[in-house]
Design a protein around this motif. Sequence first.
Motif, PDB file in Angstrom:
ATOM      1  N   ALA A 183       0.749  -1.085  -0.142  1.00 33.26           N
ATOM      2  CA  ALA A 183       0.030   0.019   0.037  1.00 33.26           C
ATOM      3  C   ALA A 183       0.659   1.270   0.042  1.00 33.26           C
ATOM      4  O   ALA A 183       0.564   2.389  -0.694  1.00 33.26           O
ATOM      5  N   CYS A 184       1.974   1.189   0.922  1.00 39.38           N
ATOM      6  CA  CYS A 184       2.938   2.347   0.705  1.00 39.38           C
ATOM      7  C   CYS A 184       3.538   2.595  -0.652  1.00 39.38           C
ATOM      8  O   CYS A 184       3.464   3.642  -1.185  1.00 39.38           O
ATOM      9  N   ILE A 185       3.874   1.512  -1.231  1.00 35.33           N
ATOM     10  CA  ILE A 185       4.291   1.473  -2.838  1.00 35.33           C
ATOM     11  C   ILE A 185       3.566   1.959  -3.749  1.00 35.33           C
ATOM     12  O   ILE A 185       3.902   3.147  -4.435  1.00 35.33           O
ATOM     13  N   ASP A 186       2.073   1.550  -3.371  1.00 32.33           N
ATOM     14  CA  ASP A 186       1.088   2.285  -4.366  1.00 32.33           C
ATOM     15  C   ASP A 186       0.990   3.625  -4.076  1.00 32.33           C
ATOM     16  O   ASP A 186       0.905   4.278  -5.377  1.00 32.33           O
ATOM     17  N   GLY A 187       1.168   4.386  -3.061  1.00 35.88           N
ATOM     18  CA  GLY A 187       1.073   5.500  -2.777  1.00 35.88           C
ATOM     19  C   GLY A 187       2.242   6.411  -3.578  1.00 35.88           C
ATOM     20  O   GLY A 187       2.138   7.410  -4.166  1.00 35.88           O
ATOM     21  N   VAL A 188       3.260   5.835  -3.512  1.00 33.87           N
ATOM     22  CA  VAL A 188       4.757   6.462  -3.889  1.00 33.87           C
ATOM     23  C   VAL A 188       4.465   6.489  -5.341  1.00 33.87           C
ATOM     24  O   VAL A 188       4.587   7.553  -6.133  1.00 33.87           O
ATOM     25  N   ALA A 189       4.142   5.387  -5.939  1.00 30.79           N
ATOM     26  CA  ALA A 189       4.146   5.077  -7.581  1.00 30.79           C
ATOM     27  C   ALA A 189       3.082   6.284  -8.125  1.00 30.79           C
ATOM     28  O   ALA A 189       3.195   6.850  -9.014  1.00 30.79           O
ATOM     29  N   GLU A 190       1.896   6.209  -7.237  1.00 28.83           N
ATOM     30  CA  GLU A 190       0.777   7.223  -7.932  1.00 28.83           C
ATOM     31  C   GLU A 190       1.673   8.687  -7.762  1.00 28.83           C
ATOM     32  O   GLU A 190       1.095   9.487  -8.909  1.00 28.83           O
ATOM     33  N   LYS A 191       2.227   9.247  -6.936  1.00 29.09           N
ATOM     34  CA  LYS A 191       2.754  10.519  -6.882  1.00 29.09           C
ATOM     35  C   LYS A 191       3.753  10.489  -8.220  1.00 29.09           C
ATOM     36  O   LYS A 191       4.019  11.469  -8.677  1.00 29.09           O
TER      37      LYS A 191
ATOM     38  N   CYS B 129      15.893   4.795  -6.101  1.00 32.96           N
ATOM     39  CA  CYS B 129      15.196   3.813  -5.467  1.00 32.96           C
ATOM     40  C   CYS B 129      15.994   3.252  -4.157  1.00 32.96           C
ATOM     41  O   CYS B 129      16.717   2.526  -4.429  1.00 32.96           O
ATOM     42  N   GLU B 130      15.659   3.503  -3.007  1.00 28.39           N
ATOM     43  CA  GLU B 130      16.310   3.267  -1.702  1.00 28.39           C
ATOM     44  C   GLU B 130      15.303   2.349  -0.796  1.00 28.39           C
ATOM     45  O   GLU B 130      14.208   2.857  -0.639  1.00 28.39           O
ATOM     46  N   ASP B 131      16.051   1.316  -0.113  1.00 31.47           N
ATOM     47  CA  ASP B 131      15.177   0.650   0.808  1.00 31.47           C
ATOM     48  C   ASP B 131      14.662   1.430   2.101  1.00 31.47           C
ATOM     49  O   ASP B 131      13.345   1.434   2.362  1.00 31.47           O
ATOM     50  N   ILE B 132      15.859   2.042   2.559  1.00 34.44           N
ATOM     51  CA  ILE B 132      15.483   2.995   3.658  1.00 34.44           C
ATOM     52  C   ILE B 132      16.590   4.070   3.845  1.00 34.44           C
ATOM     53  O   ILE B 132      17.703   3.781   3.449  1.00 34.44           O
ATOM     54  N   VAL B 133      16.128   5.062   4.293  1.00 36.41           N
ATOM     55  CA  VAL B 133      17.145   6.398   4.541  1.00 36.41           C
ATOM     56  C   VAL B 133      17.056   6.784   5.938  1.00 36.41           C
ATOM     57  O   VAL B 133      16.015   6.571   6.695  1.00 36.41           O
ATOM     58  N   ASP B 134      18.336   6.524   6.459  1.00 39.22           N
ATOM     59  CA  ASP B 134      18.661   6.515   7.996  1.00 39.22           C
ATOM     60  C   ASP B 134      19.244   7.654   8.193  1.00 39.22           C
ATOM     61  O   ASP B 134      18.745   8.693   8.294  1.00 39.22           O
ATOM     62  N   SER B 135      20.673   7.725   8.195  1.00 41.09           N
ATOM     63  CA  SER B 135      21.518   8.787   8.619  1.00 41.09           C
ATOM     64  C   SER B 135      21.403   9.839   7.212  1.00 41.09           C
ATOM     65  O   SER B 135      21.666  11.083   7.469  1.00 41.09           O
TER      66      SER B 135
ATOM     67  N   LEU C 130      11.247   3.378   3.183  1.00 43.81           N
ATOM     68  CA  LEU C 130      10.942   3.608   4.424  1.00 43.81           C
ATOM     69  C   LEU C 130      12.151   4.829   4.794  1.00 43.81           C
ATOM     70  O   LEU C 130      13.149   4.853   4.077  1.00 43.81           O
ATOM     71  N   PHE C 131      11.954   5.591   5.972  1.00 45.70           N
ATOM     72  CA  PHE C 131      12.590   6.674   6.308  1.00 45.70           C
ATOM     73  C   PHE C 131      12.667   6.938   7.807  1.00 45.70           C
ATOM     74  O   PHE C 131      11.445   6.861   8.326  1.00 45.70           O
ATOM     75  N   LYS C 132      13.718   6.890   8.295  1.00 41.80           N
ATOM     76  CA  LYS C 132      14.036   7.113   9.728  1.00 41.80           C
ATOM     77  C   LYS C 132      14.182   8.411  10.011  1.00 41.80           C
ATOM     78  O   LYS C 132      15.245   9.045  10.183  1.00 41.80           O
ATOM     79  N   SER C 133      12.785   8.978  10.090  1.00 32.61           N
ATOM     80  CA  SER C 133      12.992  10.452  10.109  1.00 32.61           C
ATOM     81  C   SER C 133      13.634  11.355  11.436  1.00 32.61           C
ATOM     82  O   SER C 133      14.118  12.410  11.449  1.00 32.61           O
ATOM     83  N   GLN C 134      13.737  10.542  12.387  1.00 35.24           N
ATOM     84  CA  GLN C 134      14.444  10.920  13.539  1.00 35.24           C
ATOM     85  C   GLN C 134      15.786  11.210  13.619  1.00 35.24           C
ATOM     86  O   GLN C 134      16.431  11.797  14.434  1.00 35.24           O
TER      87      GLN C 134
ATOM     88  N   TYR D 203      10.229  11.355  -2.181  1.00 37.17           N
ATOM     89  CA  TYR D 203       9.157  10.265  -2.083  1.00 37.17           C
ATOM     90  C   TYR D 203       9.370   9.270  -1.057  1.00 37.17           C
ATOM     91  O   TYR D 203      10.659   8.631  -0.836  1.00 37.17           O
ATOM     92  N   ILE D 204       8.221   9.302   0.136  1.00 39.87           N
ATOM     93  CA  ILE D 204       8.572   8.393   1.360  1.00 39.87           C
ATOM     94  C   ILE D 204       7.443   7.577   1.257  1.00 39.87           C
ATOM     95  O   ILE D 204       6.492   7.851   1.347  1.00 39.87           O
ATOM     96  N   GLY D 205       7.753   6.185   1.443  1.00 36.62           N
ATOM     97  CA  GLY D 205       6.739   5.249   1.524  1.00 36.62           C
ATOM     98  C   GLY D 205       6.000   5.334   2.843  1.00 36.62           C
ATOM     99  O   GLY D 205       4.675   5.646   3.087  1.00 36.62           O
ATOM    100  N   LYS D 206       6.882   5.394   3.918  1.00 31.56           N
ATOM    101  CA  LYS D 206       6.631   5.340   5.327  1.00 31.56           C
ATOM    102  C   LYS D 206       7.679   5.966   6.161  1.00 31.56           C
ATOM    103  O   LYS D 206       8.739   5.437   6.062  1.00 31.56           O
ATOM    104  N   SER D 207       7.488   6.754   7.062  1.00 25.96           N
ATOM    105  CA  SER D 207       8.594   7.328   8.074  1.00 25.96           C
ATOM    106  C   SER D 207       8.412   6.370   9.487  1.00 25.96           C
ATOM    107  O   SER D 207       7.192   5.959   9.827  1.00 25.96           O
ATOM    108  N   ILE D 208       9.484   5.784   9.748  1.00 27.05           N
ATOM    109  CA  ILE D 208       9.591   4.979  11.020  1.00 27.05           C
ATOM    110  C   ILE D 208      10.394   5.458  11.897  1.00 27.05           C
ATOM    111  O   ILE D 208      11.075   6.287  11.770  1.00 27.05           O
TER     112      ILE D 208
END
Length: 179
Positions: A22-30, A101-107, A132-136, A146-151
């Motif tokens: 569902a997260c990927i659907d959202g990103v693809a739409e954008k 296209c990245e799996d997760i952005v951390d630092s 995924l995005f480790k926003s903190q 483009y971010i699928g989900k922040s964690i």
Amino acid sequence: MDNIELRGKSFKLYMPNEEILACIDGVAEKINRDYAGKQVMLLCVLNGAILFTAELMKRLNVECELASIKLTSYSGTQRMNEVHAATSLVGDVKGKNVIICEDIVDSGNSMEFLLGYLKDLGAADIKICTMLFKSQIFKKAFKVDYIGKSIPNVFILGFGLDYEEFGRNYKDIYIINEQ
Ligand code: IMP
Ligand code: MG
């Protein structure tokens, strides 16, 4: 499967496959909206973003090419500061609209390195798309487009993400159980 054991560590279910898709659907739409009528080059950051890139590509209806590069920055569950290209880029980005296209952005260290690398190779435009995005944790000046989900700041695996190179094959994402 709600719990898994891998290389002496235990993990529990964090994001089921349906939620990831569902997260990927959202990103693809954008991306479909922003790039309507344009060409893009997707740049898959190996190995972690393989499954994400594949699912994303299937959902795009803009003209797209695919390139890949392998970076290294993590050792086990520990973040390392030094990022480098472990392979040269497979594909030609000169003059192109590149979407990383990245799996997760951390630092953000990996993306900072890659942005510089792609600019030097003459990419016309560069955007970052991450599942995924480790926003903190992220403190960089550049934008993650483009971010699928922040964690939160947790260690996860599955759906491409690994622990010591294992666990990429799980269709769901799991979080480490802290001892
Ligand atoms: P950064 O350079 O600190 O932004 O780290 C990005 C890279 O570290 C990602 O491409 C992942 O491969 C890896 N990584 C970051 N967090 C995790 C995690 O929780 N599990 C597995 N790999 C991770
Ligand atoms: Mg990665």
